[in-house]
Design an enzyme around this catalytic site. Structure first.
Site, PDB file in Angstrom:
ATOM      1  N   ASP A 192       0.437  10.454 -15.996  1.00  0.00           N
ATOM      2  CA  ASP A 192       0.400  11.894 -16.255  1.00  0.00           C
ATOM      3  C   ASP A 192      -0.953  12.417 -15.800  1.00  0.00           C
ATOM      4  OD1 ASP A 192       0.603  14.451 -17.202  1.00  0.00           O
ATOM      5  OD2 ASP A 192       1.059  13.902 -19.271  1.00  0.00           O
ATOM      6  N   ASP A 209      -1.683   3.435  -5.410  1.00  0.00           N
ATOM      7  CA  ASP A 209      -1.711   2.011  -5.077  1.00  0.00           C
ATOM      8  C   ASP A 209      -1.780   1.153  -6.346  1.00  0.00           C
ATOM      9  OD1 ASP A 209      -1.582   2.524  -2.364  1.00  0.00           O
ATOM     10  OD2 ASP A 209      -3.747   2.403  -2.062  1.00  0.00           O
ATOM     11  N   GLU A 220       8.284  17.646 -21.451  1.00  0.00           N
ATOM     12  CA  GLU A 220       7.074  17.032 -22.011  1.00  0.00           C
ATOM     13  C   GLU A 220       6.131  18.105 -22.522  1.00  0.00           C
ATOM     14  OE1 GLU A 220       2.835  15.450 -21.714  1.00  0.00           O
ATOM     15  OE2 GLU A 220       3.799  17.209 -20.831  1.00  0.00           O
ATOM     16  N   GLU A 221       6.055  19.199 -21.780  1.00  0.00           N
ATOM     17  CA  GLU A 221       5.108  20.260 -22.131  1.00  0.00           C
ATOM     18  C   GLU A 221       5.478  20.978 -23.430  1.00  0.00           C
ATOM     19  OE1 GLU A 221       2.372  20.437 -20.791  1.00  0.00           O
ATOM     20  OE2 GLU A 221       2.463  19.909 -18.675  1.00  0.00           O
ATOM     21  N   ASP A 276      -4.563   8.592  -3.979  1.00  0.00           N
ATOM     22  CA  ASP A 276      -4.295   7.386  -3.204  1.00  0.00           C
ATOM     23  C   ASP A 276      -4.588   6.131  -4.025  1.00  0.00           C
ATOM     24  OD1 ASP A 276      -3.691   5.738  -1.071  1.00  0.00           O
ATOM     25  OD2 ASP A 276      -5.598   6.043  -0.047  1.00  0.00           O
ATOM     26  N   HIS A 332      -3.036  23.548 -16.551  1.00  0.00           N
ATOM     27  CA  HIS A 332      -2.098  24.500 -17.163  1.00  0.00           C
ATOM     28  C   HIS A 332      -2.306  25.925 -16.656  1.00  0.00           C
ATOM     29  CE1 HIS A 332      -0.600  22.044 -20.896  1.00  0.00           C
ATOM     30  NE2 HIS A 332      -0.401  21.420 -19.733  1.00  0.00           N
ATOM     31  N   ASP A 352       0.863  -1.171   0.000  1.00  0.00           N
ATOM     32  CA  ASP A 352       0.000   0.000   0.000  1.00  0.00           C
ATOM     33  C   ASP A 352       0.908   1.231   0.000  1.00  0.00           C
ATOM     34  OD1 ASP A 352      -2.853   1.199   0.663  1.00  0.00           O
ATOM     35  OD2 ASP A 352      -1.418   2.188   1.990  1.00  0.00           O
ATOM     36  N   ILE A 353       0.679   2.124  -0.944  1.00  0.00           N
ATOM     37  CA  ILE A 353       1.495   3.332  -1.023  1.00  0.00           C
ATOM     38  C   ILE A 353       0.881   4.396  -0.126  1.00  0.00           C
ATOM     39  CG2 ILE A 353       2.370   5.147  -2.539  1.00  0.00           C
ATOM     40  CD1 ILE A 353       3.653   2.408  -3.025  1.00  0.00           C
ATOM     41  N   HIS A 360       6.281  12.762 -16.477  1.00  0.00           N
ATOM     42  CA  HIS A 360       7.053  13.975 -16.777  1.00  0.00           C
ATOM     43  C   HIS A 360       7.122  14.856 -15.538  1.00  0.00           C
ATOM     44  CE1 HIS A 360       3.975  17.256 -17.344  1.00  0.00           C
ATOM     45  NE2 HIS A 360       3.169  16.275 -17.734  1.00  0.00           N
TER      46      HIS A 360
END
Length: 333
Positions: free
Chosen positions: A216, A322, A187-188, A318, A303, A59-60, A141
């Site tokens: 992303d 996970d 990336e942008e 969350d 943005h 579990d993160i 990114h």
């Protein structure tokens, strides 16, 4: 996520690939997911009966992911309000993430490139061990637009990937396949960093990447739960995970060709990932499934200068964090 009007990458010749080896959720895995979602424990399988990937995937802690977001916010605030390519905020973001990975025992390297007249960097982190001919790669990114700090876009993906990597280190996980994590620059400006990375690989090295997972925007404040449908095995891994939590997912279409999975896909690498929505507006059907506000963008601060730590939904962050860990464990065994 880059704007849709940005220059798109050319389609390159697709290389033949072997499909990722993956497993569907068993009854034991569904039981674990049901318990995580607050369901009944009746009929749940014992730990010994659960697939190793499900038993081992951690579990993160969302608090840890949010702590990384707080650091990125502080970096932006101290550096002109953004973390954009070629700006001090990006370099400071890179230094922060790399220091965390180095302290955890990863082998890190920077890949340099040039975009819009400024030097940019990708950060690559390899976890020692695993079959170097079978690489499971996860990335996000790290740069923001110049108009804001970029906490959902894409501090959210960057922080969740970082915390998943740190969870690998904390657990001492030794998968069958080799694990690699990446944080992309520019990336942008049109997927510049990830395109440079893919272009720098020879065909043999591209063939070694059995899957690239892209993250992303995964904490949008009016969130949806979108899964990339590019590779069937990776797609099923994520969809099975959310199904076990009783969460309906939809196929991701808003970001097609607009994030760092595109150069990998164009080079024939199997890709997948998660997305919680940008400037598309939530429908009544989506609100019925996920809650939130009908007719409003998934991320009203996309943005913009208001894309701060206040612009993140903790529950979506969350759940998606996970799911990242689950997929990394599941697909690397």
């Amino acid at each position: 996520m880059k704007l849709p009007q940005s220059v798109q990458l050319p389609q390159s010749l697709k290389l033949p690939r072997s499909p990722l080896s993956g497993r569907a959720l068993t009854a034991g895995a569904v039981a674990v997911a049901t318990l995580m979602a607050g369901g009944s424990a009746a009929g749940a399988a014992s730990a010994a009966e659960r697939p190793a990937a499900v038993a081992d995937a951690p579990d993160i802690p969302v608090a840890n992911v949010k702590a990384h977001l707080t650091q990125l916010q502080s970096i932006a605030t101290a550096n002109g309000g953004n973390r954009a390519h070629g700006r001090p905020g990006y370099q400071a973001s890179l230094d922060y993430v790399r220091a965390e990975l180095d302290a955890a025992g990863f082998t890190t390297s920077l890949q340099e490139f040039t975009a819009s007249g400024s030097t940019g960097y990708n950060l690559i982190a390899d976890w020692p061990g695993g079959d170097a001919d079978q690489v499971v790669m996860s990335g996000a990114h790290l740069d923001s637009v110049t108009s804001g700090p970029g906490i959902n876009d894409n501090g959210s993906g960057s922080s969740a990937v970082l915390e998943t990597a740190l969870a690998v280190a904390r657990s001492g996980y030794q998968p069958t396949k080799h694990l690699r994590f990446a944080w992309w620059g520019a990336e942008e400006l049109g997927l510049v960093g990830s395109s440079h990375y893919v272009d720098s690989l020879g065909s043999a090295d591209r063939e070694k990447i059995s899957g690239y997972l892209n993250f992303d925007m995964i904490g949008s404040p009016n969130p949806g739960y979108f899964v990339y449908d590019d590779d069937p095995t990776i797609e099923k891994t994520f969809k099975d995970y959310f199904a076990g939590l009783g969460i309906t997912t939809e196929i991701e279409t808003e970001g097609d060709g607009r994030s760092d999975h595109a150069p990998f896909k164009n080079a024939g690498v199997p890709v997948g990932g998660l997305f919680s929505g940008a400037d598309y507006r939530k429908t009544s059907a989506q609100a019925a499934e996920w809650g939130g506000t009908v007719g409003e963008p998934f991320d009203p601060c996309y943005h913009s200068s208001c894309d701060t730590t206040a612009n993140v939904d903790d529950t979506a962050l969350d759940r998606n964090s996970d799911a990242i860990a689950y997929a990394v464990w599941e697909l690397s065994q």
